[in-house]
Write a protein that holds these residues in place. Structure first.
Motif, PDB file in Angstrom:
ATOM      1  N   SER A 120       0.792  -1.208   0.004  1.00 30.82           N
ATOM      2  CA  SER A 120       0.049   0.101  -0.083  1.00 30.82           C
ATOM      3  C   SER A 120       0.791   1.054   0.071  1.00 30.82           C
ATOM      4  O   SER A 120       0.690   2.331  -0.828  1.00 30.82           O
ATOM      5  N   LYS A 121       2.001   1.248   0.806  1.00 34.08           N
ATOM      6  CA  LYS A 121       2.858   2.442   0.901  1.00 34.08           C
ATOM      7  C   LYS A 121       3.408   2.721  -0.570  1.00 34.08           C
ATOM      8  O   LYS A 121       3.661   3.621  -0.991  1.00 34.08           O
ATOM      9  N   LEU A 122       4.212   1.448  -1.038  1.00 32.26           N
ATOM     10  CA  LEU A 122       4.746   1.649  -2.327  1.00 32.26           C
ATOM     11  C   LEU A 122       3.802   2.131  -3.317  1.00 32.26           C
ATOM     12  O   LEU A 122       4.231   2.993  -4.380  1.00 32.26           O
ATOM     13  N   THR A 123       2.625   1.803  -3.379  1.00 32.36           N
ATOM     14  CA  THR A 123       1.675   2.282  -4.444  1.00 32.36           C
ATOM     15  C   THR A 123       1.450   3.423  -4.157  1.00 32.36           C
ATOM     16  O   THR A 123       1.334   4.451  -5.303  1.00 32.36           O
ATOM     17  N   LEU A 124       1.117   3.944  -3.239  1.00 36.26           N
ATOM     18  CA  LEU A 124       0.913   5.702  -2.944  1.00 36.26           C
ATOM     19  C   LEU A 124       2.088   6.466  -3.252  1.00 36.26           C
ATOM     20  O   LEU A 124       1.792   7.455  -3.873  1.00 36.26           O
ATOM     21  N   ILE A 125       3.086   6.028  -2.750  1.00 32.29           N
ATOM     22  CA  ILE A 125       4.191   6.840  -3.197  1.00 32.29           C
ATOM     23  C   ILE A 125       4.513   6.941  -4.544  1.00 32.29           C
ATOM     24  O   ILE A 125       4.834   8.015  -5.139  1.00 32.29           O
ATOM     25  N   LEU A 126       4.701   5.896  -5.331  1.00 34.17           N
ATOM     26  CA  LEU A 126       4.984   5.683  -6.795  1.00 34.17           C
ATOM     27  C   LEU A 126       3.941   6.302  -7.556  1.00 34.17           C
ATOM     28  O   LEU A 126       3.965   7.009  -8.540  1.00 34.17           O
ATOM     29  N   ASP A 127       2.584   6.451  -7.113  1.00 34.28           N
ATOM     30  CA  ASP A 127       1.392   6.935  -7.762  1.00 34.28           C
ATOM     31  C   ASP A 127       1.543   8.495  -7.623  1.00 34.28           C
ATOM     32  O   ASP A 127       1.551   9.417  -8.761  1.00 34.28           O
ATOM     33  N   GLU A 128       1.953   9.056  -6.665  1.00 35.54           N
ATOM     34  CA  GLU A 128       2.245  10.586  -6.483  1.00 35.54           C
ATOM     35  C   GLU A 128       3.372  11.027  -7.282  1.00 35.54           C
ATOM     36  O   GLU A 128       3.415  12.201  -7.858  1.00 35.54           O
ATOM     37  N   ALA A 129       4.390  10.214  -7.251  1.00 35.25           N
ATOM     38  CA  ALA A 129       5.516  10.586  -8.138  1.00 35.25           C
ATOM     39  C   ALA A 129       5.425  10.923  -9.382  1.00 35.25           C
ATOM     40  O   ALA A 129       6.186  11.335 -10.189  1.00 35.25           O
ATOM     41  N   SER A 130       4.636   9.521  -9.763  1.00 33.04           N
ATOM     42  CA  SER A 130       4.555   9.456 -11.388  1.00 33.04           C
ATOM     43  C   SER A 130       3.375  10.219 -12.062  1.00 33.04           C
ATOM     44  O   SER A 130       3.357  10.223 -13.125  1.00 33.04           O
ATOM     45  N   ASN A 131       2.695  11.172 -11.141  1.00 30.36           N
ATOM     46  CA  ASN A 131       1.802  12.030 -11.854  1.00 30.36           C
ATOM     47  C   ASN A 131       2.342  12.970 -12.800  1.00 30.36           C
ATOM     48  O   ASN A 131       1.888  13.094 -13.948  1.00 30.36           O
ATOM     49  N   SER A 132       3.665  13.482 -12.586  1.00 29.63           N
ATOM     50  CA  SER A 132       4.226  14.292 -13.528  1.00 29.63           C
ATOM     51  C   SER A 132       4.701  13.699 -14.939  1.00 29.63           C
ATOM     52  O   SER A 132       4.902  14.217 -15.934  1.00 29.63           O
ATOM     53  N   TRP A 133       4.714  12.356 -14.933  1.00 35.52           N
ATOM     54  CA  TRP A 133       5.128  11.414 -15.770  1.00 35.52           C
ATOM     55  C   TRP A 133       3.965  10.967 -16.838  1.00 35.52           C
ATOM     56  O   TRP A 133       4.190  10.169 -17.667  1.00 35.52           O
ATOM     57  N   GLY A 134       2.642  11.287 -16.510  1.00 36.88           N
ATOM     58  CA  GLY A 134       1.628  11.050 -17.340  1.00 36.88           C
ATOM     59  C   GLY A 134       1.080   9.236 -16.814  1.00 36.88           C
ATOM     60  O   GLY A 134       0.305   8.797 -17.665  1.00 36.88           O
TER      61      GLY A 134
END
Length: 300
Positions: A141-155
């Motif tokens: 769950s923590k990995l999913t949240l962190i990666l999702d927030e960081a990858s917003n700028s990459w589309g």
């Protein structure tokens, strides 16, 4: 001059036909294409029939919106208690903004892989070995949240991250196997003891129930015997009572009494009587018994 004009017209017609062919772009279902005009982002082509300006517009990236599965190699991670483990992760993501995907990062997939590795090391570095083995859902769950927030700028949209395998060192694996065997043996011994306990309880309950049933049966038997004896005594008493009533109501003369006395004396003289009472007038009784014996023999 006319020949030149004809050649020029044919050339212009050919260029027009060629440009019209190159201006038509067919995009398949769930695909997209990013178009630039003179090096600048112009638009994104989606599924269906699309038109671009030939020789001016250019497709720089063609991809699809399908969810992608990225299976990254194992990562070496050091836990909080200095245990070296290998962790294998899988990421499920999707391209949602083609423009950001093309221009947000030079290689978005490589970027998400590196970010996943560093984030995983940071998260597991705060946990001890036992926690890493029992807290997979929390880590995912923590990995999913962190990666999702960081990858917003990459589309990109990260749907979920799953930890496939966590491999501890060999010595720790051996210790864990020994612990597991000890736990299994402990559970087996407990279950065996519980089984023996239940069996003993059931046997004791069965013996108790059998004794209770036996006692009830003996009680009922005694009750039935007592009731039978009581009924018998009641019937005998009623018979004697009826006999006395009949005797009191009937007129008995001396001859009948004498005959009954002789009859009883005959039974005594026959030798089958178990009790003999000797009266004071023994001589008269002897003569009477002789007569009764002869009468009894004649009756036979």
């Amino acid at each position: 001059m006319q020949i030149f004009l004809i050649i020029l017209a044919v050339l212009i017609l050919f260029i027009l036909i060629l440009s019209s062919i190159f201006s038509i772009k067919v995009i398949q279902q769930s695909e997209f294409a990013v178009v630039t005009r003179l090096g600048k982002y112009k638009k994104t082509l989606n599924n269906g029939l699309n038109f671009i300006v030939p020789f001016i517009d250019k497709i720089v990236k063609r991809e699809n919106y399908k969810e992608k599965v990225l299976d990254f190699p194992e990562q070496d991670v050091i836990t909080k208690d200095n245990a070296g483990i290998k962790v294998d992760t899988v990421i499920y993501l999707q391209i949602i903004e083609p423009e950001k995907f093309v221009y947000g990062a030079e290689n978005a997939m490589r970027a998400i892989e590196n970010l996943s590795a560093t984030t995983l090391r940071n998260l597991l570095g705060e946990l001890e070995l036992d926690e890493t083995l029992t807290s997979r859902d929390t880590i995912n769950s923590k990995l999913t949240l962190i990666l999702d927030e960081a990858s917003n700028s990459w589309g990109l949209k990260v749907h979920r991250v799953e930890i496939k395998n966590i491999t501890p060192p060999k010595d720790i694996q051996d210790a864990m196997e020994k612990q597991m065997r000890a736990e299994r043996e402990k559970r087996a011994n407990i279950l065996e003891a519980e089984g023996q306990k239940q069996a003993s309880i059931l046997r004791a309950e069965g013996e108790q129930a059998a004794q209770i049933l036996k006692a009830k049966a003996e009680k009922e038997t005694q009750i039935l015997l007592a009731e039978a004896k009581k009924e018998k005594e009641i019937l005998e008493a009623e018979g004697q009572k009826q006999a006395l009533i009949l005797l009191s109501e009937s007129k008995i003369n001396k001859e009948i009494l004498t005959f009954k006395s002789i009859e009883q004396l005959g039974k005594m003289a026959d030798g089958k009587a178990t009790k003999i009472i000797l009266p004071p007038n023994l001589n008269e009784v002897a003569r009477t018994m002789s007569v009764a014996s002869e009468v009894f023999k004649e009756n036979k």
